[in-house]
Design an enzyme around this catalytic site. Structure first.
Site, PDB file in Angstrom:
ATOM      1  N   ARG A 154      21.653  42.713  45.222  1.00  0.00           N
ATOM      2  CA  ARG A 154      22.442  41.511  45.518  1.00  0.00           C
ATOM      3  C   ARG A 154      22.817  41.472  47.002  1.00  0.00           C
ATOM      4  O   ARG A 154      22.908  40.408  47.599  1.00  0.00           O
ATOM      5  CB  ARG A 154      23.697  41.483  44.628  1.00  0.00           C
ATOM      6  N   ILE A 185      26.718  31.768  45.367  1.00  0.00           N
ATOM      7  CA  ILE A 185      26.118  32.448  44.214  1.00  0.00           C
ATOM      8  C   ILE A 185      27.251  32.833  43.278  1.00  0.00           C
ATOM      9  O   ILE A 185      28.334  33.220  43.709  1.00  0.00           O
ATOM     10  CB  ILE A 185      25.293  33.746  44.487  1.00  0.00           C
ATOM     11  N   SER A 186      26.957  32.717  41.993  1.00  0.00           N
ATOM     12  CA  SER A 186      27.977  32.991  40.981  1.00  0.00           C
ATOM     13  C   SER A 186      28.300  34.476  40.939  1.00  0.00           C
ATOM     14  O   SER A 186      27.541  35.309  41.407  1.00  0.00           O
ATOM     15  CB  SER A 186      27.470  32.569  39.606  1.00  0.00           C
ATOM     16  N   LYS A 187      29.432  34.772  40.315  1.00  0.00           N
ATOM     17  CA  LYS A 187      29.812  36.162  40.054  1.00  0.00           C
ATOM     18  C   LYS A 187      28.722  36.834  39.248  1.00  0.00           C
ATOM     19  O   LYS A 187      28.136  36.195  38.357  1.00  0.00           O
ATOM     20  CB  LYS A 187      31.030  36.215  39.130  1.00  0.00           C
TER      21      LYS A 187
END
Ligand code: SAH
Length: 262
Positions: free
Chosen positions: A82, A108-110
């Site tokens: 990530r 970007i999402s969790k």
């Protein structure tokens, strides 16, 4: 945003397709397998003084503790870097359970939301899934995860700047089964259809008709949508031989799905 001259960790050039895995009924068994694969994949460091494989393994342990069970999802989350997809100033937060800006007002999402959506997309189907359409490439992180759980990833982004950014960020990983497309994902991508899955990281009022049309029988859509309300929910659409079945799940917060390109 660039990563400057920050040295990039090595990554296997040819990514293995994720094997068919059973749902981890016993999380410990799933987790032992995961730790082995994390170890095998990367002994690299991020160049910012942390061992990224170990930090990812810690993130994955947390995801499992939060209820993520699918071994294929946990393995992908343990393998895909990530930190390679966020701005260098945010690298230290890359493995925290937080959404992060990726430029042009997008995020970007969790990790835990990403993992949840991947689990929903897979549902009870064996891996790898067939062709999957992702609407909203963003920085390319979720596309990289998808490349581990399906045969082909078609990912479409409407903002040229992010489309190009994803291309640059994904390049070092040389992932052969990701097709980066620039265009309006509300129209889907008919040339790749029918899809085993369609997953969106941006939410509109409803699930666009084009996605329904391009979904294979037996396929599933996972997308945020507001469905006429002011707040968004996660929506599942299954296409069965008898027709479409929609399920509305928990409230979520995603960036808006917009038509046209920018
Ligand atoms: N999956 C991405 C998350 C990106 S955020 C990642 O891992 O980084 C959602 C993205 O959807 C944004 O980049 C936004 O520009 C894009 N988007 C919104 N509407 C779209 C549309 N109609 N077609 C394609 N992309 C769209």
């Amino acid at each position: 945003m660039t990563h400057g001259n920050r040295p990039r960790p090595t990554f296997p050039a040819a990514l293995k397709t994720a094997p068919a895995v059973a749902l981890g009924a016993n999380k410990n068994i799933a987790f032992n397998a995961l730790q082995k694969s994390v170890k095998a994949v990367s002994e690299s460091s991020t160049g910012v003084g942390l061992d990224s494989a170990a930090v990812r393994a810690a993130m994955v342990r947390k995801l499992a503790a939060q209820g993520v069970q699918h071994e294929g999802v946990l393995r992908a989350m343990g393998e895909i870097e990530r930190h390679g997809f966020v701005d260098s100033a945010l690298v230290n937060q890359a493995y925290e359970d937080t959404s992060l800006p990726i430029g042009l007002g997008q995020t970007i999402s969790k990790p835990n939301v990403v993992a949840r959506m991947l689990e929903l997309l897979i549902h009870q189907r064996p891996l790898p899934l067939g062709r999957v359409l992702e609407v909203g490439t963003g920085c390319g992180y979720q596309a990289a995860l998808l490349s581990r759980i399906c045969t082909e990833v078609y990912t479409i982004e409407r903002l040229k700047g992010l489309h190009e950014k994803a291309r640059n960020l994904l390049r070092p990983y040389r992932i052969p089964n990701i097709h980066l497309l620039f265009g309006d994902g509300m129209l889907g991508f008919p040339s790749g259809a029918p899809y085993a899955g369609i997953i969106a990281a941006a939410g509109g009022d409803a699930v666009p008709q084009a996605w329904l049309d391009q979904l294979a029988v037996g396929g599933r859509i996972v997308a945020p949508a507001s469905l006429g309300k002011t707040s968004q929910s996660l929506v599942i659409v299954d296409r069965t031989p008898q027709g479409f079945q929609q399920t509305v799940l928990e409230a979520v917060q995603f960036v808006p799905l917009k038509s046209g390109i920018g």
